[in-house]
Scaffold this active site. Structure first.
Site, PDB file in Angstrom:
ATOM      1  N   GLU A  77       0.822  -1.210   0.000  1.00 22.51           N
ATOM      2  CA  GLU A  77       0.000   0.000   0.000  1.00 22.51           C
ATOM      3  C   GLU A  77       0.863   1.270   0.000  1.00 22.51           C
ATOM      4  O   GLU A  77       0.479   2.289  -0.594  1.00 22.51           O
ATOM      5  CB  GLU A  77      -0.954  -0.035   1.188  1.00 22.51           C
ATOM      6  CG  GLU A  77      -1.998  -1.139   1.030  1.00 22.51           C
ATOM      7  CD  GLU A  77      -2.890  -1.313   2.237  1.00 22.51           C
ATOM      8  OE1 GLU A  77      -4.107  -1.149   2.097  1.00 22.51           O
ATOM      9  OE2 GLU A  77      -2.359  -1.616   3.326  1.00 22.51           O
ATOM     10  N   GLU A 123      -3.903  -9.541   3.471  1.00 21.15           N
ATOM     11  CA  GLU A 123      -4.657  -9.305   4.708  1.00 21.15           C
ATOM     12  C   GLU A 123      -5.787 -10.323   4.907  1.00 21.15           C
ATOM     13  O   GLU A 123      -6.074 -10.726   6.042  1.00 21.15           O
ATOM     14  CB  GLU A 123      -5.233  -7.880   4.709  1.00 21.15           C
ATOM     15  CG  GLU A 123      -4.239  -6.805   5.129  1.00 21.15           C
ATOM     16  CD  GLU A 123      -3.378  -6.310   3.983  1.00 21.15           C
ATOM     17  OE1 GLU A 123      -2.704  -5.281   4.146  1.00 21.15           O
ATOM     18  OE2 GLU A 123      -3.368  -6.968   2.908  1.00 21.15           O
TER      19      GLU A 123
END
Length: 254
Positions: A108, A128
């Site tokens: 990210e 995740e």
């Protein structure tokens, strides 16, 4: 103890290195605050044109420090997000120089950058879901803008990584270098950008960032005051004079 983030200037470039190789450069509160301070310096300094973010020890970043998370540490800054850039990137361009893994929040962080130079053995992933979590630091918002929707969906739902070569083929990565060469490649790309007017570069980035969310007419209206600022700048006059006088321009960022 070594600093968790090392910042150095290379001419008009600010190089920011996450320096926690023993933790695969996972982001804790200290890293977030240090990166935020570095990009504030980047934006506030006229003779800096852009920044590079990289990681020490052959890994870009393994994401949020889960030990800190379990201990209740908040690794995001209000309004700015993870690493101080994932929700609100700086005004000036950022290049991610990726070696090894850019995983979870590390991916990210790379996605929050404007350009990515990656070593051929680099990997990008948002795993995740494998831990019952959600990639909430901008990954799910930026992946569909940077990759074909089906590829973004597969990456996010399976949690499986994308290689640098695949990421380059899909347009996520700008340049692929030999292993160990990501920072050198990013600096070479940076030099091609810093040859240009720094004020014009930052305004160009700002216009591009908003272009996909506006109609053409809305885009013209939004860019008009920015373009007026450029036309009235010392750099615009210097660029024109340098061209007429057949010499390299001397930029001031004003």
């Amino acid at each position: 103890m070594a600093d968790s983030v090392v910042v150095e200037r290379r001419d008009r470039v600010l190089v920011v290195s996450i320096n926690r190789p023993e933790a695969r450069n996972a982001v804790n509160r200290e890293v977030t605050e240090a990166i935020a301070a570095a990009v504030d310096e980047l934006d506030a300094t006229d003779d800096l044109s852009l920044g590079i973010i990289t990681g020490a020890g052959g890994t870009f970043c393994a994401g949020m420090d889960l030990k800190g998370f379990l201990a209740g540490e908040d690794v995001a800054l209000p309004g700015r997000g993870l690493a101080g850039i994932c929700r609100r990137p700086p005004v000036k361009p950022l290049i991610a120089a990726v070696e090894g893994w850019a995983l979870a929040g590390g991916c990210e962080i790379a996605l929050a950058c404007d350009l990515i130079v990656a070593a051929e053995d680099a990997r990008f992933g948002v795993p995740e879901v494998k831990r019952g979590l959600v990639a909430a630091a901008g990954g799910l918002l930026r992946l569909p803008r940077r990759l074909p929707r089906a590829i973004a969906m597969q990456l996010a739902l399976t949690g499986e990584p994308l290689t640098a070569v695949e990421a380059h083929r899909f347009g996520l990565v700008n340049e692929v270098t030999p292993a160990g060469g990501a920072l050198s490649g990013a600096l070479a790309l940076a030099r091609r950008i810093t040859a240009n007017g720094p004020l014009a570069v930052s305004v160009t980035k700002r216009i591009l960032d908003g272009a996909t969310d506006r109609t053409i007419e809305e885009g013209f209206a939004a860019q008009e005051p920015l373009v007026d600022r450029i036309l009235a700048s010392a750099d615009a006059r210097e660029g024109s004079l340098a061209f007429a006088e057949k010499r390299p321009p001397v930029w001031t960022g004003r």
